[in-house]
Structures are given as C-alpha cells and as structure tokens.
Design a protein around this motif. Structure first.
Motif, PDB file in Angstrom:
ATOM      1  N   ILE A 125       0.854  -1.194   0.000  1.00  0.00           N
ATOM      2  CA  ILE A 125       0.000   0.000   0.000  1.00  0.00           C
ATOM      3  C   ILE A 125       0.885   1.236   0.000  1.00  0.00           C
ATOM      4  O   ILE A 125       1.751   1.409   0.866  1.00  0.00           O
ATOM      5  N   ASP A 126       0.671   2.112  -0.969  1.00  0.00           N
ATOM      6  CA  ASP A 126       1.419   3.366  -1.049  1.00  0.00           C
ATOM      7  C   ASP A 126       0.798   4.432  -0.147  1.00  0.00           C
ATOM      8  O   ASP A 126       1.505   5.176   0.542  1.00  0.00           O
ATOM      9  N   SER A 127      -0.539   4.511  -0.158  1.00  0.00           N
ATOM     10  CA  SER A 127      -1.240   5.479   0.686  1.00  0.00           C
ATOM     11  C   SER A 127      -2.712   5.113   0.737  1.00  0.00           C
ATOM     12  O   SER A 127      -3.218   4.347  -0.099  1.00  0.00           O
ATOM     13  N   VAL A 128      -3.399   5.661   1.720  1.00  0.00           N
ATOM     14  CA  VAL A 128      -4.852   5.540   1.831  1.00  0.00           C
ATOM     15  C   VAL A 128      -5.400   6.942   2.072  1.00  0.00           C
ATOM     16  O   VAL A 128      -4.888   7.684   2.925  1.00  0.00           O
ATOM     17  N   VAL A 129      -6.420   7.312   1.321  1.00  0.00           N
ATOM     18  CA  VAL A 129      -6.989   8.659   1.424  1.00  0.00           C
ATOM     19  C   VAL A 129      -8.472   8.555   1.757  1.00  0.00           C
ATOM     20  O   VAL A 129      -9.234   7.882   1.059  1.00  0.00           O
ATOM     21  N   ILE A 130      -8.858   9.222   2.854  1.00  0.00           N
ATOM     22  CA  ILE A 130     -10.278   9.389   3.190  1.00  0.00           C
ATOM     23  C   ILE A 130     -10.672  10.791   2.750  1.00  0.00           C
ATOM     24  O   ILE A 130     -10.066  11.783   3.185  1.00  0.00           O
ATOM     25  N   ASN A 131     -11.670  10.892   1.901  1.00  0.00           N
ATOM     26  CA  ASN A 131     -12.068  12.189   1.342  1.00  0.00           C
ATOM     27  C   ASN A 131     -13.589  12.332   1.422  1.00  0.00           C
ATOM     28  O   ASN A 131     -14.323  11.490   0.900  1.00  0.00           O
ATOM     29  N   ILE A 132     -14.055  13.384   2.086  1.00  0.00           N
ATOM     30  CA  ILE A 132     -15.492  13.653   2.198  1.00  0.00           C
ATOM     31  C   ILE A 132     -15.712  15.142   1.958  1.00  0.00           C
ATOM     32  O   ILE A 132     -15.296  15.976   2.772  1.00  0.00           O
ATOM     33  N   PRO A 133     -16.352  15.524   0.861  1.00  0.00           N
ATOM     34  CA  PRO A 133     -16.524  16.952   0.556  1.00  0.00           C
ATOM     35  C   PRO A 133     -17.403  17.666   1.582  1.00  0.00           C
ATOM     36  O   PRO A 133     -18.358  17.104   2.114  1.00  0.00           O
ATOM     37  N   TYR A 134     -17.040  18.927   1.830  1.00  0.00           N
ATOM     38  CA  TYR A 134     -17.924  19.829   2.564  1.00  0.00           C
ATOM     39  C   TYR A 134     -18.909  20.433   1.575  1.00  0.00           C
ATOM     40  O   TYR A 134     -18.634  20.540   0.379  1.00  0.00           O
ATOM     41  N   PHE A 135     -20.053  20.859   2.083  1.00  0.00           N
ATOM     42  CA  PHE A 135     -20.941  21.666   1.254  1.00  0.00           C
ATOM     43  C   PHE A 135     -20.301  23.047   1.140  1.00  0.00           C
ATOM     44  O   PHE A 135     -19.903  23.650   2.137  1.00  0.00           O
ATOM     45  N   ASN A 136     -20.209  23.555  -0.082  1.00  0.00           N
ATOM     46  CA  ASN A 136     -19.462  24.794  -0.281  1.00  0.00           C
ATOM     47  C   ASN A 136     -20.058  25.626  -1.398  1.00  0.00           C
ATOM     48  O   ASN A 136     -20.883  25.148  -2.192  1.00  0.00           O
ATOM     49  N   THR A 137     -19.623  26.870  -1.455  1.00  0.00           N
ATOM     50  CA  THR A 137     -20.043  27.809  -2.490  1.00  0.00           C
ATOM     51  C   THR A 137     -18.813  28.544  -3.015  1.00  0.00           C
ATOM     52  O   THR A 137     -17.945  28.942  -2.227  1.00  0.00           O
ATOM     53  N   VAL A 138     -18.728  28.712  -4.315  1.00  0.00           N
ATOM     54  CA  VAL A 138     -17.650  29.503  -4.910  1.00  0.00           C
ATOM     55  C   VAL A 138     -17.948  30.981  -4.663  1.00  0.00           C
ATOM     56  O   VAL A 138     -19.036  31.473  -4.982  1.00  0.00           O
ATOM     57  N   VAL A 139     -16.982  31.697  -4.083  1.00  0.00           N
ATOM     58  CA  VAL A 139     -17.202  33.106  -3.728  1.00  0.00           C
ATOM     59  C   VAL A 139     -16.254  34.047  -4.466  1.00  0.00           C
ATOM     60  O   VAL A 139     -16.197  35.239  -4.167  1.00  0.00           O
ATOM     61  N   GLY A 140     -15.506  33.524  -5.428  1.00  0.00           N
ATOM     62  CA  GLY A 140     -14.594  34.375  -6.182  1.00  0.00           C
ATOM     63  C   GLY A 140     -13.403  33.587  -6.682  1.00  0.00           C
ATOM     64  O   GLY A 140     -13.420  32.354  -6.719  1.00  0.00           O
ATOM     65  N   THR A 141     -12.388  34.303  -7.079  1.00  0.00           N
ATOM     66  CA  THR A 141     -11.158  33.672  -7.551  1.00  0.00           C
ATOM     67  C   THR A 141      -9.958  34.295  -6.849  1.00  0.00           C
ATOM     68  O   THR A 141      -9.988  35.452  -6.420  1.00  0.00           O
ATOM     69  N   ASP A 142      -8.882  33.508  -6.742  1.00  0.00           N
ATOM     70  CA  ASP A 142      -7.662  34.027  -6.124  1.00  0.00           C
ATOM     71  C   ASP A 142      -6.813  34.727  -7.172  1.00  0.00           C
ATOM     72  O   ASP A 142      -7.219  34.905  -8.322  1.00  0.00           O
ATOM     73  N   ASP A 143      -5.618  35.138  -6.772  1.00  0.00           N
ATOM     74  CA  ASP A 143      -4.746  35.899  -7.673  1.00  0.00           C
ATOM     75  C   ASP A 143      -4.300  35.083  -8.883  1.00  0.00           C
ATOM     76  O   ASP A 143      -3.912  35.650  -9.917  1.00  0.00           O
TER      77      ASP A 143
ATOM     78  N   GLY B 210      -6.339  32.975 -10.411  1.00  0.00           N
ATOM     79  CA  GLY B 210      -7.513  32.664 -11.210  1.00  0.00           C
ATOM     80  C   GLY B 210      -8.246  31.402 -10.790  1.00  0.00           C
ATOM     81  O   GLY B 210      -9.161  30.968 -11.487  1.00  0.00           O
ATOM     82  N   TYR B 211      -7.861  30.814  -9.657  1.00  0.00           N
ATOM     83  CA  TYR B 211      -8.539  29.606  -9.176  1.00  0.00           C
ATOM     84  C   TYR B 211      -9.680  29.975  -8.222  1.00  0.00           C
ATOM     85  O   TYR B 211      -9.657  31.025  -7.567  1.00  0.00           O
ATOM     86  N   SER B 212     -10.653  29.085  -8.124  1.00  0.00           N
ATOM     87  CA  SER B 212     -11.847  29.353  -7.316  1.00  0.00           C
ATOM     88  C   SER B 212     -11.518  29.470  -5.840  1.00  0.00           C
ATOM     89  O   SER B 212     -10.683  28.726  -5.307  1.00  0.00           O
ATOM     90  N   LYS B 213     -12.188  30.421  -5.190  1.00  0.00           N
ATOM     91  CA  LYS B 213     -12.162  30.548  -3.739  1.00  0.00           C
ATOM     92  C   LYS B 213     -13.524  30.102  -3.211  1.00  0.00           C
ATOM     93  O   LYS B 213     -14.547  30.322  -3.857  1.00  0.00           O
ATOM     94  N   TYR B 214     -13.521  29.509  -2.029  1.00  0.00           N
ATOM     95  CA  TYR B 214     -14.736  28.882  -1.525  1.00  0.00           C
ATOM     96  C   TYR B 214     -15.108  29.412  -0.135  1.00  0.00           C
ATOM     97  O   TYR B 214     -14.254  29.874   0.629  1.00  0.00           O
ATOM     98  N   ALA B 215     -16.389  29.311   0.141  1.00  0.00           N
ATOM     99  CA  ALA B 215     -16.903  29.462   1.506  1.00  0.00           C
ATOM    100  C   ALA B 215     -17.622  28.167   1.846  1.00  0.00           C
ATOM    101  O   ALA B 215     -18.235  27.529   0.972  1.00  0.00           O
ATOM    102  N   LEU B 216     -17.530  27.748   3.094  1.00  0.00           N
ATOM    103  CA  LEU B 216     -18.196  26.517   3.514  1.00  0.00           C
ATOM    104  C   LEU B 216     -19.632  26.824   3.901  1.00  0.00           C
ATOM    105  O   LEU B 216     -19.898  27.691   4.728  1.00  0.00           O
ATOM    106  N   ASP B 217     -20.568  26.115   3.269  1.00  0.00           N
ATOM    107  CA  ASP B 217     -21.980  26.216   3.655  1.00  0.00           C
ATOM    108  C   ASP B 217     -22.211  25.372   4.899  1.00  0.00           C
ATOM    109  O   ASP B 217     -21.506  24.392   5.155  1.00  0.00           O
TER     110      ASP B 217
END
Length: 567
Positions: free
Chosen positions: A106-124, A126-133
């Motif tokens: 086994i190289d790695s194990v990843v547990i991933n669970i998304p938060y509810f979120n909203t895009v609130v803009g972009t960073d310097d 040009g990537y999305s910035k988020y707020a957690l709902d």
C-alpha cells in the motif's frame, strides 16, 4: 373599520382571486357596473385576528438513520448550550472479488469527504475561492476528531418486525455518550470500537481547495478539487495505519468477505467519526457522505508481468449503506419541556438536533361537550359559510363545496422572535446570526407539508433560503418576524370540511427537504418531525400565544377577507 374597495385600486393578483371566487359563489357575482367605484362596488375587505394556542413540544428519540446529510462537530448555541454530533457509517467496496496481485504494497490511503461549499470568487492565480456552507459555530475553534473502526452491525431490517420493516435508529441526546436506541435496546458506540484509525487533537475545517500534485519538476501536474475533510495516510507518517488497511482489505483477497456487499458489511461494519469538545467553543459542519467524491481510496503497487516493474492501482470504498448521526446535548442555558396546551406558552423554543418544536392549535379551546369540533372553530365556520332559512350550511350542487358568505384572501401566522435572546454577533460569512433561518410548517396529523406549501410555486432547488417564500416567507431581518401562510388550509376547512389539523413549527435551513424522522414510541399527536430540523444544530426563541405576551409581539392568526357590502 371596514374599508370599501375603491375604483381601480386592485392588484392583478387580487382581481384574479376575486374573479375565481365569483365563478364559484353566486353571492359575489353582482357587479352592476362596468367600472367599479365607491358607490357601485358591492363588496368590502376587512381583516380579523383569531385565537390560537401555541405551545412547546420537547423532542426525544428522533430517527437518526438515513438522513440526507450528516452533522459532525461541536456547536455551542448562545441561547441553549452545547451540541456534539458524531457519525457512524457503513462503507461498501465499489467492486468485489478483487485481484490485488503479488507482492502488494500500500502506497497510501486517502479518506475524502466533501464539505458543502459555495464559490465566492477567484484568487490571484484565477482559481476558485470557496466558503463553507452549513458551518456552525466558530470555524477557528478546534475540536478533537477521531475515526474508529465500528464493530456494531447496523441492520437493514428490524428483526422484531413481522413485516420486514426497515431498522430505524433513534437519538439519545440527553445521554453523555454517543448512543442510540432501537425499538428494543440502547447502543453505546464507544463499546463497539474495534480499532483506532485516526486521531486529530486539534481539528478545524478548511475552506481551501484540495490540491493534488502528480509527478515532479516540469512533469508535475496539480489538480484542484472543492474543500473536503481529507486524511492522507502515507508511508512516512502512518506506517501502522497502512498496516491496518493491508491486513483488513488487501490480505483478504479470495476471502468471501470481499465477494459481495452483505458479506463485507458484516465483516467490516463501518467507521465511527467521533467529535469531542476541547473547550467552551467549537465548530460543526455538514458533510456530504452521499457525494460521488466521498470515499476511501487505497492506492497500492503490485508486481507487473514485466520483471522488475510494478503497477499502481486503487481499491475504492464508498460511504453507502446505513448512516447514523448521534447527538449529545448539554443545554445548560435553558430547560426544554412540554408546554401549556390550554393557555399556550409565552415563549416558543425551536431547536434542532433533538431539541424542541412548537405546536399550533388553530382556534384552540376544545369543547369538552363536543369532541368533534372546537368552539372557536365552530364560530369561525358559522361566520364564513352560507346558511339556508333553517340554519343549515348550503353546498354548491356541482362541486359539493360549501358556499361562503366571506372569501379568505390571505391568512397567515404572524410570529416574532424574542429580541432579548442571546446570539452570536455574526456567523462564518459575516451575516447576522439568524439571518438565514427559516421556519418550516407541517401538518402534524398526516406528517405532510401544509397545503399552502404544496401549491407554492416559488420552489428554488438551487437556493433553499429563497425557496417556498410565499407559504413560509423569509425572516424579516429588521423586525425579526416570520409569516407562515395558511390561506388554503383554512379555505379547505371552510369549503370541503377538511380536518383542522394542528400545525408543527420547526427551525430549518433547507425547506426543500421534506422527509420525516419518526419519533420512537410517541405518546401524543406528534409522531414525526421534518428531518431537516435534525440537520441544523441552531435554535431560535419566539414569542408565543400566551396572554402575558404583549399584543404587538404575540403570535396570532391574521385573516384578510372579502364580503358583500351591507345595504
């Protein structure tokens, strides 16, 4: 004082309502003029306030399995006290009878669970910035978060049911332990920990995008995904944890436990996400276990058919199956209890996560000599329905509906917040604490939305806050006032003799979610609550209907009506 309708002062909506009524009730069809005016209009408008009884109903033992989403963390409500939410969930492989190959590592194990979120803009860049709902409390206040292997089997079906009913699990929030009830037993999940998988003594959720880089130097490729609860077990820092996953999953190749979902769920009974307070404050958030991106991914290497080379592959487990949200409530600021059904309560406590709700008994004061109808309701019906010379109600021969001598144009509950209740100054996004709260009303007898909700065409699937704003309104941010419309509820009583069912009020942050959560062994008319009330830990305090509440703030039923003008 009655207000005679003046010429050409109607809104289009009002004219539509009146014309509809004219089509159904003959007493309203004499206009006698092509142009309405003070002298020749033959109907007037007025309004009235009717008695109701509004009282508290403390909630216990609510169904906590198979909710639409799940709360995790610690929230200290400034008006109530602390709530702690943990999760027990089954996991299921996306494929069975795997071939993990030879010399698997086994190289790695990843547990991933998304938060509810909203895009609130972009960073310097040009990537999305988020707020957690749905982030509650102080996002900077840490909690302790642990992940355990759960060894309690979450059944799909109730073994004590002769009808093969689904097994339900119910909250036990008055306990100091992460526990739940079935219809016959109590479960303490701390007694069913098989192994410790992960512990973080100081945890706060991050609103940053997840960056994943593959390759090195000029060949490196970085991808970004939405904010998530994410744990990466690698060889350098988590050798023992990787050994757990190898022994639990990889080493079970060709074992029947990996041959189908039922065998696997009995073998690996899921994960227990346990939140604990480490101070007076904390943070709580909704996580999206149903997301396609919510999973446990095992990254491993195995021998290739080419000597000296290896192949990288993955084995994925999703969070499918039973899920339980446990709650522990430490309400040290207020005592929740059942209220006064006869006189009504001065204050109404709406609190999520096995808290409290309000019951509205329209017209109230049941006649002890006539259990079928309340005195005030009888008076209300007599006031609005037409009668013949014998005092009998008259029906339309075509529709079977009762004929009316007054038309209800609008009816609503007018509800005010207790402006003296303690609140947090602002939430995570800088908004006033109760700004986005909604009050959801439902039919207690049938555990269904109100008629007014069902015909409300303002449903917004993208923004629950902006949905169903005619029937449920939005909070008046200046007055701290809510309006719950019951126009069709009353019209149905008058026209079709429908039952005057009690109305339940709960706090909700998603009025589009209308599923119910059953109450275990309820001993009164409230047998279920809207499940959305379980998915917010927040609470509010409202003024009730008791006569000790000032007239201006008292909860009331207001009815606006039209009637023929008296000669």
């Amino acid at each position: 004082m009655k207000k005679t309708i003046k010429a050409l002062k109607f809104s289009a909506a009002f004219l539509l309502i009146v014309s509809s009524f004219i089509a159904c009730d003959k007493d309203f069809n004499v206009i006698e003029s092509d142009v309405l005016g003070t002298e020749n209009s033959n109907f007037t408008t007025d309004n009235a306030v009717y008695p109701i009884s509004a009282y508290n109903r403390k909630l216990n033992s609510l169904q906590i399995n198979n909710l639409a989403s799940n709360l995790l963390g610690v929230f200290n409500d400034p008006a109530y006290g602390k709530t702690t939410a943990s999760i027990i969930t089954q996991v299921t492989p996306t494929s069975f009878n795997p071939d993990f190959g030879e010399n698997t590592v086994i190289d790695s194990v990843v547990i991933n669970i998304p938060y509810f979120n909203t895009v609130v803009g972009t960073d310097d860049d040009g990537y999305s910035k988020y707020a957690l709902d749905s982030l509650y409390g102080n996002p900077e206040a840490p909690i302790k978060l642990s992940i355990y292997q759960n060894n309690y089997f979450l059944r799909d079906f109730d073994p004590n049911s002769t009808l093969n009913n689904t097994q339900n699990y119910y909250s036990n929030a008055s306990s100091t332990l992460n526990s739940a009830f079935t219809s016959t037993s109590e479960i303490n999940f701390d007694d069913h920990i098989a192994a410790t998988i992960y512990e973080e003594d100081i945890f706060t959720p991050s609103k940053n995008a997840i960056k994943t880089t593959i390759g090195e130097g000029d060949d490196a490729v970085t991808t970004r995904t939405t904010p998530a609860f994410r744990v990466v077990f690698n060889q350098a820092d988590y050798a023992d944890e990787l050994t757990f996953w190898k022994e639990t999953i990889i080493d079970k190749q060709d074992d029947p436990v990996l041959s189908n979902a039922n065998n696997f769920k009995d073998y690996f009974r899921g994960l227990y996400f346990k939140a604990e307070s480490i101070g007076s404050d904390g943070n709580m958030f909704l996580i999206n276990l149903a997301s396609t991106a919510a999973n446990i991914t095992i990254y491993y290497s195995k021998d290739s058919s080419v000597e000296g080379e290896t192949i990288q592959s993955t084995y994925v487990l999703n969070f499918t199956g039973n899920k339980i949200n446990t709650f522990i409530n430490d309400y040290n600021l207020v005592t929740l209890q059942n209220g006064d059904k006869d006189l009504g309560d001065e204050k109404l406590y709406l609190k999520g996560a096995e808290g409290s709700m309000a019951v509205i008994d329209l017209f109230g004061n049941e006649d002890t000599n006539n259990n079928e109808i309340a005195d005030a309701l009888e008076d209300f019906i007599n006031e609005y329905r037409q009668t013949d010379d014998n005092g009998e109600f008259i029906k339309n021969k075509t529709t079977g509906n009762f004929l009316l001598k007054k038309l209800i144009n609008d009816a609503h509950l007018e509800i005010y917040e207790d402006e003296t209740m303690p609140t947090l100054p602002v939430d995570e996004n800088g908004d006033a604490y109760h700004k986005y709260d909604r009050i959801y009303a439902y039919d207690i007898k049938n555990n269904t939305p109100t008629i007014d909700y069902l015909i409300d065409a303002t449903e917004n699937s993208q923004s629950a806050f902006s949905s169903k704003i005619i029937s449920l309104s939005q909070r008046d941010t200046v007055l701290g006032r809510y309006k719950i419309r019951l126009t069709e509820h009353l019209n149905s009583i008058l026209l079709r003799d429908s039952t005057n069912t009690k109305i339940g009020l709960v706090l909700s942050t998603n009025v589009n979610y209308t599923n119910n959560a059953k109450i275990l062994q309820s001993n009164d008319a409230v047998t279920a609550v809207p499940a959305a009330s379980l998915l917010t830990p927040r609470g509010t305090i409202l003024y009730g209907s008791n006569e000790n509440v000032s007239e201006g703030k008292r909860l009331k039923l207001k009815v606006f009506f039209t009637e023929p003008k008296q000669d």
